[in-house]
Each structure stands twice: as structure tokens, then as C-alpha cells.
Design a protein around this motif. Structure first.
Motif, PDB file in Angstrom:
ATOM      1  N   ARG A 114     -35.586 -12.562 -20.819  1.00 29.39           N
ATOM      2  CA  ARG A 114     -36.279 -11.045 -20.929  1.00 29.39           C
ATOM      3  C   ARG A 114     -37.339 -11.194 -20.106  1.00 29.39           C
ATOM      4  O   ARG A 114     -37.445 -10.049 -19.319  1.00 29.39           O
ATOM      5  CB  ARG A 114     -36.423 -10.861 -22.324  1.00 29.39           C
ATOM      6  CG  ARG A 114     -36.865  -9.529 -22.737  1.00 29.39           C
ATOM      7  CD  ARG A 114     -37.244  -9.515 -24.179  1.00 29.39           C
ATOM      8  NE  ARG A 114     -37.570  -7.810 -24.328  1.00 29.39           N
ATOM      9  CZ  ARG A 114     -37.616  -7.506 -25.618  1.00 29.39           C
ATOM     10  NH1 ARG A 114     -37.718  -8.273 -26.603  1.00 29.39           N
ATOM     11  NH2 ARG A 114     -38.536  -6.475 -25.621  1.00 29.39           N
ATOM     12  N   GLU A 118     -27.241 -11.035 -29.115  1.00 29.11           N
ATOM     13  CA  GLU A 118     -28.298 -11.927 -28.830  1.00 29.11           C
ATOM     14  C   GLU A 118     -29.797 -10.971 -29.133  1.00 29.11           C
ATOM     15  O   GLU A 118     -30.386 -10.985 -28.066  1.00 29.11           O
ATOM     16  CB  GLU A 118     -28.070 -12.665 -27.512  1.00 29.11           C
ATOM     17  CG  GLU A 118     -26.943 -13.625 -27.712  1.00 29.11           C
ATOM     18  CD  GLU A 118     -26.892 -14.337 -26.305  1.00 29.11           C
ATOM     19  OE1 GLU A 118     -27.742 -14.282 -25.447  1.00 29.11           O
ATOM     20  OE2 GLU A 118     -25.875 -15.120 -25.973  1.00 29.11           O
ATOM     21  N   CYS A 132     -34.521 -19.607 -31.128  1.00 28.59           N
ATOM     22  CA  CYS A 132     -33.689 -18.623 -30.653  1.00 28.59           C
ATOM     23  C   CYS A 132     -34.644 -17.434 -29.987  1.00 28.59           C
ATOM     24  O   CYS A 132     -34.164 -17.135 -28.692  1.00 28.59           O
ATOM     25  CB  CYS A 132     -32.928 -18.015 -31.845  1.00 28.59           C
ATOM     26  SG  CYS A 132     -31.912 -18.905 -32.566  1.00 28.59           S
ATOM     27  N   ASN A 133     -35.662 -16.961 -30.558  1.00 28.03           N
ATOM     28  CA  ASN A 133     -36.395 -16.086 -29.990  1.00 28.03           C
ATOM     29  C   ASN A 133     -36.989 -16.564 -28.585  1.00 28.03           C
ATOM     30  O   ASN A 133     -37.273 -15.724 -27.478  1.00 28.03           O
ATOM     31  CB  ASN A 133     -37.564 -15.547 -30.761  1.00 28.03           C
ATOM     32  CG  ASN A 133     -36.984 -14.651 -31.785  1.00 28.03           C
ATOM     33  OD1 ASN A 133     -35.912 -13.885 -31.540  1.00 28.03           O
ATOM     34  ND2 ASN A 133     -37.778 -14.053 -32.675  1.00 28.03           N
ATOM     35  N   ARG A 149     -34.378 -16.470 -25.832  1.00 21.63           N
ATOM     36  CA  ARG A 149     -34.140 -15.339 -25.495  1.00 21.63           C
ATOM     37  C   ARG A 149     -35.371 -14.852 -24.513  1.00 21.63           C
ATOM     38  O   ARG A 149     -35.339 -13.950 -23.612  1.00 21.63           O
ATOM     39  CB  ARG A 149     -33.782 -14.097 -26.548  1.00 21.63           C
ATOM     40  CG  ARG A 149     -32.631 -14.795 -27.024  1.00 21.63           C
ATOM     41  CD  ARG A 149     -32.254 -13.889 -28.323  1.00 21.63           C
ATOM     42  NE  ARG A 149     -31.130 -14.728 -28.789  1.00 21.63           N
ATOM     43  CZ  ARG A 149     -30.877 -14.754 -30.216  1.00 21.63           C
ATOM     44  NH1 ARG A 149     -31.497 -14.607 -31.001  1.00 21.63           N
ATOM     45  NH2 ARG A 149     -29.574 -15.521 -30.365  1.00 21.63           N
ATOM     46  N   GLN A 190     -33.517 -10.183 -30.379  1.00 22.43           N
ATOM     47  CA  GLN A 190     -34.597 -10.828 -30.886  1.00 22.43           C
ATOM     48  C   GLN A 190     -34.816 -10.513 -32.178  1.00 22.43           C
ATOM     49  O   GLN A 190     -34.349  -9.628 -33.032  1.00 22.43           O
ATOM     50  CB  GLN A 190     -35.697 -10.323 -30.093  1.00 22.43           C
ATOM     51  CG  GLN A 190     -35.950 -10.528 -28.605  1.00 22.43           C
ATOM     52  CD  GLN A 190     -36.452 -11.666 -28.385  1.00 22.43           C
ATOM     53  OE1 GLN A 190     -35.712 -12.792 -28.285  1.00 22.43           O
ATOM     54  NE2 GLN A 190     -37.880 -11.695 -28.042  1.00 22.43           N
TER      55      GLN A 190
END
Length: 99
Positions: free
Chosen positions: A47, A21, A39-40, A43, A23
């Protein structure tokens, strides 16, 4: 393939039943595809929570680990985590409860 990630790293994760997973980087000279942007974003949310915690320990508590031996470093980090958790609990207790 993920940018800046070696195939050996992905294989290492997959052998242990983990999903990579990382970036994704924006392609040079092109727009970021929507699926990678989503997706980024997912995450980044996780994060940012983790990085805020470490930033708080580093700046507010002055946590800098400069010790001889892994045992002392682990003790110092463990105590910083304990202090952070106690401060967080005190802050949560002081907040007004939602009705």
C-alpha cells in the motif's frame, strides 16, 4: 469478519475468485493479535508503494482532475502516468549500476 467491511463486499470478491485483503483494525481496549499485525505489515508494504506514487503525482506534478467528462479525466491521468514513468526511467538510468 473484517471491521468496516460488508459481507456483500466479501461475497462479491469471492464470487470472482479474489481473496479479501483488507487492513484489520485494532480491537478497542486490547492489543492487536500477532497474526493480524503480520497481515497488516505485509499489506502496508504494498500500500505504501502505491500511495507514494499517487502522492508524487498529486504534489510534484500538481495533478488535480477537474474536468467535464470521463474521457478528459482519463486522458489527464494517463498523461500524468506517462510523465511519471518517464521521470522514473530517467532517475533509474542516472543511478550508478551495482557492481
Amino acid at each position: 469478519m473484517h471491521a468496516l467491511v460488508h459481507a456483500a463486499d466479501i461475497t462479491f470478491l469471492e464470487r470472482r475468485g479474489r481473496k479479501p485483503e483488507f487492513q484489520h483494525r485494532k480491537p478497542r481496549g486490547r492489543d492487536m493479535p500477532d497474526h493480524l499485525r503480520r497481515c497488516n505489515a505485509t499489506r502496508s508494504r504494498t500500500r505504501s508503494h502505491v500511495e507514494h506514487l499517487f502522492a508524487g503525482q498529486k504534489h510534484r506534478m500538481g495533478l488535480t482532475v477537474r474536468s467535464v467528462g470521463i474521457t478528459r479525466a482519463k486522458a489527464k491521468i494517463g498523461l500524468a502516468n506517462l510523465v511519471y514513468n518517464v521521470q522514473r526511467l530517467a532517475w533509474l538510468k542516472a543511478r550508478p549500476q551495482p557492481t
